[in-house]
Scaffold this motif. Structure first.
Motif, short mmCIF file in Angstrom:
data_model
loop_
_atom_site.label_atom_id
_atom_site.label_comp_id
_atom_site.label_asym_id
_atom_site.label_seq_id
_atom_site.Cartn_x
_atom_site.Cartn_y
_atom_site.Cartn_z
N LEU A 1 42.08 39.61 31.07
CA LEU A 1 42.95 38.52 30.60
C LEU A 1 44.11 39.07 29.77
O LEU A 1 45.25 38.63 29.91
N GLU A 2 43.81 40.03 28.91
CA GLU A 2 44.86 40.63 28.08
C GLU A 2 45.88 41.40 28.92
O GLU A 2 47.01 41.59 28.48
N ASN A 3 45.49 41.81 30.11
CA ASN A 3 46.41 42.52 31.01
C ASN A 3 47.01 41.60 32.07
O ASN A 3 47.55 42.06 33.08
N GLY A 4 46.90 40.28 31.84
CA GLY A 4 47.55 39.32 32.72
C GLY A 4 46.84 39.05 34.03
O GLY A 4 47.45 38.54 34.96
N LEU A 5 45.56 39.38 34.11
CA LEU A 5 44.81 39.14 35.34
C LEU A 5 43.86 37.95 35.16
O LEU A 5 43.45 37.63 34.05
N TYR A 6 43.52 37.31 36.25
CA TYR A 6 42.60 36.17 36.26
C TYR A 6 41.25 36.70 36.75
O TYR A 6 41.07 36.91 37.95
N PRO A 7 40.30 36.93 35.86
CA PRO A 7 39.08 37.66 36.23
C PRO A 7 37.93 36.82 36.77
O PRO A 7 36.88 37.35 37.05
N PHE A 8 38.14 35.51 36.92
CA PHE A 8 37.03 34.66 37.31
C PHE A 8 36.94 34.52 38.82
O PHE A 8 37.93 34.33 39.49
N GLY A 9 35.74 34.61 39.33
CA GLY A 9 35.52 34.49 40.77
C GLY A 9 35.47 33.03 41.20
O GLY A 9 35.90 32.13 40.48
N GLY A 10 34.94 32.84 42.36
CA GLY A 10 34.81 31.49 42.89
C GLY A 10 36.10 31.01 43.53
O GLY A 10 37.10 31.73 43.61
N LYS A 11 36.07 29.78 43.95
CA LYS A 11 37.22 29.18 44.61
C LYS A 11 38.30 28.89 43.56
O LYS A 11 38.01 28.30 42.52
N PRO A 12 39.53 29.26 43.84
CA PRO A 12 40.59 28.98 42.86
C PRO A 12 40.85 27.48 42.75
O PRO A 12 40.56 26.73 43.67
N PRO A 13 41.42 27.04 41.63
CA PRO A 13 41.74 25.62 41.47
C PRO A 13 42.69 25.15 42.57
O PRO A 13 43.48 25.93 43.09
N LEU A 14 42.60 23.87 42.90
CA LEU A 14 43.44 23.29 43.93
C LEU A 14 44.90 23.58 43.64
O LEU A 14 45.38 23.39 42.52
N GLY A 15 45.60 24.07 44.64
CA GLY A 15 47.02 24.39 44.49
C GLY A 15 47.28 25.85 44.23
O GLY A 15 48.43 26.29 44.23
N TYR A 16 46.23 26.63 44.03
CA TYR A 16 46.37 28.06 43.80
C TYR A 16 45.65 28.83 44.90
O TYR A 16 44.71 28.34 45.50
N ILE A 17 46.08 30.04 45.13
CA ILE A 17 45.39 30.96 46.03
C ILE A 17 45.28 32.30 45.32
O ILE A 17 45.97 32.56 44.34
#
Length: 178
Positions: free
Chosen positions: A79-95
């Motif tokens: 997160l501190e390096n600007g990355l989204y580290p969470f798995g699973g399906k991304p929120p609607l509208g994102y890929i």
């Protein structure tokens, strides 16, 4: 009345030292033996063997705590390096652009639905009413619930914020144009 409790190892019974000693007391009060199959001759009435079992239990308790801390450290670093580290399906509208980078979807239909949800909620339409309309229209080929819409509206990701472990991380993902 039981005479013994058999387990593969003591840490299969519990990984908590306090629980382990409570179980020993209960078993002793009921004249019931704890038998680990990895060392079936263990006698927890012998102070030295009980001490050895307690030391082993301390390390059994330590291992998942260390693993948990390492996972938290990796998530925080990403997160501190600007990355989204969470798995699973991304929120609607994102890929997922990469496994750790979310971007706004290229799917114009999906983008329009997200924008519509935020717009109609902002002008006072209820989540239940909007969910019913989207379901009737078969928007994105699915049924909708008011809970889904409420969850979306509460999700700070749509304004470019990721909140984790009591801290807010900005600029992790692109803000959604609402």
């Amino acid at each position: 009345m039981y005479k013994m409790v058999v387990m593969m190892k003591f840490d299969r019974l519990t990984r908590d030292l306090i629980d382990f000693n409570s179980i020993i007391k209960v078993c002793n009060s009921m004249n019931c033996s704890l038998i680990p199959l990895d060392n079936p001759k263990t006698n927890l009435n012998n102070p030295m063997e009980k001490a050895n079992a307690n030391v082993s239990m301390i390390f059994s308790q330590l291992q998942p705590e260390l693993t948990s801390q390492r996972v938290k450290d990796v998530i925080r670093d990403k997160l501190e390096n600007g990355l989204y580290p969470f798995g699973g399906k991304p929120p609607l509208g994102y890929i997922r652009e990469t496994s750790e980078k979310l971007i706004v979807s290229y799917n114009p239909e999906e983008i329009k639905i997200v924008q519509r949800i935020f717009h109609e909620i902002s002008i006072g339409k209820s989540a239940m009413q909007l969910a019913a309309e989207l379901t009737i229209e078969q928007a994105l080929g699915r049924s909708w619930s008011d809970k889904t819409i409420i969850r979306m509206c509460k999700n700070k990701i749509y304004i470019g914020i990721v909140e984790w472990n009591g801290k807010i991380y900005e600029n992790i993902i692109n803000k959604f144009i609402i």
